[in-house]
Design an enzyme around this catalytic site. Structure first.
Site, PDB file in Angstrom:
ATOM      1  N   THR A  12     -12.423   4.709 -20.747  1.00 33.22           N
ATOM      2  CA  THR A  12     -12.502   3.586 -19.822  1.00 33.22           C
ATOM      3  C   THR A  12     -11.341   2.655 -20.132  1.00 33.22           C
ATOM      4  O   THR A  12     -10.852   2.612 -21.254  1.00 33.22           O
ATOM      5  CB  THR A  12     -13.863   2.857 -19.915  1.00 33.22           C
ATOM      6  N   GLY A  13     -10.906   1.930 -19.111  1.00 32.46           N
ATOM      7  CA  GLY A  13      -9.761   1.040 -19.314  1.00 32.46           C
ATOM      8  C   GLY A  13      -8.834   1.150 -18.126  1.00 32.46           C
ATOM      9  O   GLY A  13      -9.266   1.468 -17.016  1.00 32.46           O
ATOM     10  N   ARG A  67      -6.396   4.436  -3.962  1.00 37.92           N
ATOM     11  CA  ARG A  67      -5.991   4.489  -5.383  1.00 37.92           C
ATOM     12  C   ARG A  67      -7.015   5.320  -6.184  1.00 37.92           C
ATOM     13  O   ARG A  67      -8.216   5.172  -6.031  1.00 37.92           O
ATOM     14  CB  ARG A  67      -5.925   3.067  -5.939  1.00 37.92           C
ATOM     15  N   VAL A  68      -6.506   6.184  -7.033  1.00 35.53           N
ATOM     16  CA  VAL A  68      -7.371   7.000  -7.892  1.00 35.53           C
ATOM     17  C   VAL A  68      -7.010   6.711  -9.342  1.00 35.53           C
ATOM     18  O   VAL A  68      -5.830   6.718  -9.704  1.00 35.53           O
ATOM     19  CB  VAL A  68      -7.184   8.507  -7.583  1.00 35.53           C
ATOM     20  N   GLY A  69      -8.022   6.440 -10.146  1.00 33.77           N
ATOM     21  CA  GLY A  69      -7.788   6.164 -11.564  1.00 33.77           C
ATOM     22  C   GLY A  69      -7.922   7.423 -12.401  1.00 33.77           C
ATOM     23  O   GLY A  69      -7.862   8.550 -11.892  1.00 33.77           O
ATOM     24  N   ASP A  70      -8.143   7.233 -13.686  1.00 31.73           N
ATOM     25  CA  ASP A  70      -8.250   8.368 -14.612  1.00 31.73           C
ATOM     26  C   ASP A  70      -9.608   9.074 -14.530  1.00 31.73           C
ATOM     27  O   ASP A  70      -9.728  10.242 -14.907  1.00 31.73           O
ATOM     28  CB  ASP A  70      -8.077   7.871 -16.056  1.00 31.73           C
ATOM     29  N   THR A  89     -17.271   5.578 -11.385  1.00 30.25           N
ATOM     30  CA  THR A  89     -16.669   4.237 -11.354  1.00 30.25           C
ATOM     31  C   THR A  89     -16.293   3.822  -9.939  1.00 30.25           C
ATOM     32  O   THR A  89     -16.078   4.686  -9.076  1.00 30.25           O
ATOM     33  CB  THR A  89     -15.386   4.213 -12.228  1.00 30.25           C
ATOM     34  N   SER A 141     -19.278  -2.160 -11.389  1.00 33.23           N
ATOM     35  CA  SER A 141     -18.113  -1.292 -11.491  1.00 33.23           C
ATOM     36  C   SER A 141     -18.474   0.175 -11.332  1.00 33.23           C
ATOM     37  O   SER A 141     -17.620   1.035 -11.469  1.00 33.23           O
ATOM     38  CB  SER A 141     -17.457  -1.494 -12.855  1.00 33.23           C
ATOM     39  N   GLY A 168      -6.700   2.932 -15.868  1.00 32.21           N
ATOM     40  CA  GLY A 168      -6.495   4.345 -15.550  1.00 32.21           C
ATOM     41  C   GLY A 168      -5.039   4.754 -15.569  1.00 32.21           C
ATOM     42  O   GLY A 168      -4.680   5.832 -16.068  1.00 32.21           O
ATOM     43  N   THR A 191     -15.848   1.575 -16.227  1.00 33.74           N
ATOM     44  CA  THR A 191     -16.298   2.938 -15.940  1.00 33.74           C
ATOM     45  C   THR A 191     -17.389   3.388 -16.891  1.00 33.74           C
ATOM     46  O   THR A 191     -17.288   3.149 -18.104  1.00 33.74           O
ATOM     47  CB  THR A 191     -15.105   3.894 -16.112  1.00 33.74           C
TER      48      THR A 191
END
Ligand code: ASP
Length: 317
Positions: free
Chosen positions: A200-201, A177-180, A167, A47, A203, A149
């Protein structure tokens, strides 16, 4: 006084390296970058960095960030492909007065110009996971258990604090796609006058609470990092459930500028690593109580052995 805290067991080897630098009086920026690079380079952590799981087009798109808690400089890359160490690119960007958050092609162009190492980040093992997942029924897109992450917060002997993340984001995410993780305040935040936090989790849900900033804000009000983490996680989890019927995974770590630390989660099985003066880096497991409060215990030898065994087991397709 120095210290370091990081999400997930996978951070252990990196934290070991970073902690050694801090012990010898090294800089929090150098230590956190070194520690995250170690995780990025290890192919079996699926990941983060090399070996990270691909998006739905079978491309490994990576997100990473760096924050300097003295200057509040932030650098981040999102959806970057074919570069070995996104965290280092993010850190370099943090020194830019403008254009310090770059995505996709723009991030790659910057990395190329600055001479960062190019690398095909898609491993055969990640391809096997992809093929396996394709064969399975359509599944809800969510973080998979236990190795997501890497997010770290670091305090050096001069009192400087940093935070960094890296991550491959959610497995099978949409291209772009962009996460947190590269989003300041959501995936990470650091202020040397107070402390830092990282997430982490899921996003999409972590971002709804700007949760890393919220934790630093609570610490600034005087809360211990543990209290700040618990309060922020419990309240975001509650809000999401009330308004939307469910909450995604939310796991947070934090440290203040006295080296005190905390962690909180709304899932079972969250592991994290802590290094502090006078102690070897340790892996802790968080257990979520009925009341939403977390207790921790040090991971047992069996757990540690089992962890590496499962991480490195052949992929059954
Ligand atoms: N927070 C990351 C993201 O949403 C995923 C993770 O932590 O596993 O991209």
């Amino acid at each position: 006084m120095w210290g370091m805290i990081a999400t997930w067991r996978m951070a252990l080897e990196g934290v070991g390296k970073g902690a050694e630098m801090l012990r010898q009086g090294g800089d929090a920026g150098d230590a956190v970058e070194r520690a995250v690079r170690e995780v990025e380079d290890f192919p079996y952590y699926k990941s983060v960095g090399y070996g990270g799981l691909p998006n739905e087009d079978m491309e490994v798109e990576l997100d990473a960030a760096f924050m300097d808690g003295d200057t509040l400089d932030i650098g981040a890359v999102a959806a970057i492909k074919d570069y070995a160490n996104p965290v280092s690119i993010a850190r370099r960007l943090s020194g830019e007065p403008v254009n310090s958050v770059l995505v996709g092609e723009g991030a790659e162009r910057f990395a190329h110009k600055e001479g960062f190492e190019r690398k095909n980040m898609l491993t055969d093992r990640a391809k096997a996971f992809y093929r396996k997942r394709k064969k399975e029924d359509e599944q809800e897109l969510k973080p998979y258990k236990g190795h997501d992450t890497v997010g770290m917060v670091c305090l050096d002997q001069k009192g400087k604090m940093t935070a960094a993340t890296s991550t491959s984001g959610l497995f099978m995410k949409k291209k772009g796609r962009v996460g947190d993780s590269p989003i300041a305040g959501s995936g990470f935040y650091a202020d040397s006058k107070v402390g830092g936090a990282s997430a982490t989790g899921l996003g999409e849900d972590l971002m709804k609470g700007c949760i890393s900033y919220e934790i630093v804000r609570l610490m600034k009000e005087g809360l211990h990092p543990q209290e700040a983490c618990e309060r922020a996680v419990l309240s975001l989890d509650r809000e999401l459930k009330e308004r939307r019927g469910k909450a995604g995974d939310l796991s947070l770590i934090a440290m203040n500028n006295k080296g005190e630390w905390g962690a909180a989660t709304n899932i079972q099985g969250f592991s994290f690593v802590v290094a502090a003066e006078g102690a070897e880096p340790k892996v802790y497991l968080a257990t979520l109580g009925e009341d939403g409060r977390c207790t921790f215990q040090e991971a047992s030898r069996e757990w540690m052995e089992d962890y590496m065994r499962t991480r490195m087991a052949p992929v059954e397709e």
